[in-house]
Enzyme design. Structure first.
Site, PDB file in Angstrom:
ATOM      1  N   GLY A 197     -12.640   9.013 -33.617  1.00  0.00           N
ATOM      2  CA  GLY A 197     -11.976   9.254 -32.346  1.00  0.00           C
ATOM      3  C   GLY A 197     -11.179   8.046 -31.921  1.00  0.00           C
ATOM      4  N   LYS A 198     -10.736   8.060 -30.660  1.00  0.00           N
ATOM      5  CA  LYS A 198      -9.873   6.987 -30.177  1.00  0.00           C
ATOM      6  C   LYS A 198     -10.626   5.672 -30.002  1.00  0.00           C
ATOM      7  CE  LYS A 198     -10.525   8.517 -25.395  1.00  0.00           C
ATOM      8  NZ  LYS A 198      -9.850   9.014 -24.180  1.00  0.00           N
ATOM      9  N   GLY A 242     -13.459   4.795 -31.908  1.00  0.00           N
ATOM     10  CA  GLY A 242     -14.105   4.355 -33.136  1.00  0.00           C
ATOM     11  C   GLY A 242     -14.497   5.525 -34.008  1.00  0.00           C
ATOM     12  N   ARG A 243     -15.585   5.339 -34.745  1.00  0.00           N
ATOM     13  CA  ARG A 243     -16.014   6.342 -35.705  1.00  0.00           C
ATOM     14  C   ARG A 243     -17.507   6.605 -35.594  1.00  0.00           C
ATOM     15  NH1 ARG A 243     -12.799   4.214 -41.154  1.00  0.00           N
ATOM     16  NH2 ARG A 243     -10.693   4.374 -40.288  1.00  0.00           N
ATOM     17  N   VAL A 244     -17.936   7.696 -36.226  1.00  0.00           N
ATOM     18  CA  VAL A 244     -19.352   8.040 -36.303  1.00  0.00           C
ATOM     19  C   VAL A 244     -19.738   8.063 -37.777  1.00  0.00           C
ATOM     20  CG1 VAL A 244     -21.132   9.721 -35.755  1.00  0.00           C
ATOM     21  CG2 VAL A 244     -19.214   9.400 -34.184  1.00  0.00           C
ATOM     22  N   ASP A 273     -17.852  18.542 -19.884  1.00  0.00           N
ATOM     23  CA  ASP A 273     -16.987  18.510 -21.070  1.00  0.00           C
ATOM     24  C   ASP A 273     -17.555  19.413 -22.159  1.00  0.00           C
ATOM     25  OD1 ASP A 273     -14.790  17.842 -22.560  1.00  0.00           O
ATOM     26  OD2 ASP A 273     -15.592  15.929 -23.264  1.00  0.00           O
TER      27      ASP A 273
END
EC number: 2.7.11.1
Length: 528
Positions: A251-252, A254-256, A365
């Site tokens: 995502g904006k 970072g990462r998973v 959300d």
């Protein structure tokens, strides 16, 4: 800023952890981190500044991490005397975290843990506690995959992560895959139920975290701040404690990653967020809410937040791993779900929302991207960055008017921020796009939109233009396909209602005819 649905930033979960390394620690009995212990009160202070070119030292804030019940998933198991079914929480956790600015400093890899602690731009300083017990120097060997992971969030500091001559090199690289992402709003919501006001500028004000606590698992909780001395942490986490697998999403911020805890062999999802991006986007408050709320939630249909820690570059959230990835990935593959599967999914998410609303939490959300799929098609509601918790005595219909009786200019500014649109455009209710007050009914609206998308394959108000989408939402201009089940249409039409007070309650959703008639056809291993 709204991102189009076909934007390449829409997240998709990819392959699971590489099982070649999954049996390395099968005979390990685990550590105290993963034993069933009560959550300890924590009181810590941190300093934050932009990442520096220094060797990072990680510090952790550990919540209880229980032993998983099923293979490859880190689910929760606790004493039956301390919980009722799957709805339980620990009332003793009370965390106070502070972000404060600090001057630039440097440290060497051979420095003592105290010098490393003082030189870190994001530092934990617990009261009445020796520094040597709080942190440890990260002089262990670290593979290139770990360095590669850290540098992905901040390329400017990547060279500082490979300067140690002791580090091994590896040719293993992680693969990435992305899908078009739904349009989302980028303005950070300023909602809070704490009297401490978060200033977006770190140079002019401190940011105080206060973790939610509750006396009972069934009552609505309230946010509180504590300054008492914290006991010694059970165990600190660093990146050296994990082996990294493949990327699950990006995502904006970072990462998973899919990671394995070396000592216990348990599999987790590690969410990595760049500190610089968090500060640039002024999302400190959103991150605070995510940690405060999600760390206290214990439910079978909610993703667990086991722990979090940080270094000079990133913040890391240790989350429950869902082996099947995002629900959106399955929806995109199958185009749409049948009535049996869709009704089962709506039932599970409704159970999670009931659990949240009983504790005064609004998710705000809800969408397929924020729902994970675990074993046996068990759903896990995740991503609490936009969520908010309201006080027990607060008027739930006027969330943005928390300071209505006070008229100071600063509070008027905060009131205006509470009207900021948050969530995903396709799932926004009319009261939010019209900047009106909102309450728990925004999740009920989103549940109806989710039900429509699961059955049809796309949201009901999706359009090529944002303004057209707004108009459709305001008019509730929804069209149903001719092949849609009559009972499903009845449920959606009672959820997607412009007047929030006329929307169906969550308990009524569980007893709706569409749910009841499909329930006997659900897989037997789910909700027997």
């Amino acid at each position: 800023m709204m991102l189009p649905r076909n934007s390449p930033h829409r997240t998709e979960s990819t392959l699971a952890y590489n099982n070649n390394n999954s049996n390395n620690n099968n005979n390990n009995n685990g550590s105290s981190l993963f034993q069933r212990k009560p959550l300890a009160p924590i009181n810590s202070e941190f300093k934050i500044s932009k990442p520096q070119h220094i060797k990072p030292t990680t510090h952790s804030h550990t919540f209880t991490t229980p032993t998983p019940k099923t293979r490859n998933t880190a689910t929760t198991t606790t004493n039956n005397n301390n919980r009722n079914n799957h709805q339980y929480r620990n009332p003793n956790l009370n965390t106070s975290l502070v972000f404060t600015p600090t001057k630039n400093s440097s440290s060497s890899s051979s420095s003592h843990s105290s010098s490393l602690l003082s030189s870190s731009p994001f530092v934990e300083e617990p009261e009445n506690q020796p520094e040597s017990n709080h942190t440890r120097a990260t002089s262990h060997y670290r593979t290139t995959s770990t360095s590669q992971y850290k540098s992905s969030a901040n390329k400017d500091a990547s060279h500082s992560l490979i300067t140690s001559s002791k580090r091994k090199t590896s040719t293993k690289q992680t693969s990435e895959s992305t899908n078009p992402k739904r349009r989302t709003t980028t303005t950070a919501t300023q909602n809070t139920n704490n009297n401490k006001i978060l200033n977006p500028s770190l140079s002019s004000s401190t940011i105080r975290f206060s973790t939610v606590s509750s006396s009972t698992s069934s009552s609505t909780t309230s946010s509180s701040s504590s300054s008492h001395t914290s006991p010694k942490p059970q165990q600190q986490l660093t990146l050296d404690d994990f082996e990294f697998g493949k990327i699950l999403g990006k995502g904006k911020l970072g990462r998973v990653y899919c990671v394995k805890h070396k000592q216990s062999g348990l599999i987790f999802a590690l969410k990595v967020m760049s500190k610089s991006e968090i500060m640039n986007l002024k999302l400190e408050k959103s991150l605070r809410r995510e940690i405060e709320i999600q760390s206290n939630l214990y439910h079978i249909n909610i993703t667990r937040l086991y722990s979090w820690f940080h270094d000079s570059i990133n913040i890391y959230l240790l989350l429950e791993y869902s082996i099947e990835g995002e629900l959106y990935t399955h929806l995109k593959k199958l185009k749409r779900f049948d009535n049996i599967m869709a009704s089962n999914y709506i039932f599970q998410i409704t159970q999670a929302l009931i659990f949240l609303h009983q504790r005064g939490i609004i998710h705000r959300d809800l969408k397929p991207e924020n729902i994970m799929v675990s074993l046996d098609n068990q759903l896990k509601l995740s991503d609490f960055g936009w969520s908010v918790q309201i006080n027990q005595n607060q008027n739930q219909n006027q969330i943005h008017n928390q300071t209505q009786t006070q008229k100071t200019p600063h509070q008027k500014k905060q009131k205006q921020k509470r009207l900021t649109i948050c969530g995903t455009l396709d799932y926004l209710p009319p009261e939010m796009i019209e900047s009106k007050s909102h309450d728990f009914s925004v999740d009920i609206w989103a549940l109806g939109i989710l039900c429509y998308e699961l059955l049809v394959g796309k949201p009901p108000f999706e359009a090529i233009n944002r303004n057209i989408t707004y108009e459709k939402i305001a008019k509730v201009d929804i069209k149903y396909p001719s092949n849609l089940d009559v009972d499903a249409i009845d449920l959606i039409s009672k959820l997607v209602v412009k007047d929030p007070n006329k929307r169906l309650s969550l308990k009524e959703v569980l007893n709706h005819n569409w749910i009841i008639k499909n329930k006997p056809k659900w897989p037997k291993n789910i909700y027997k």
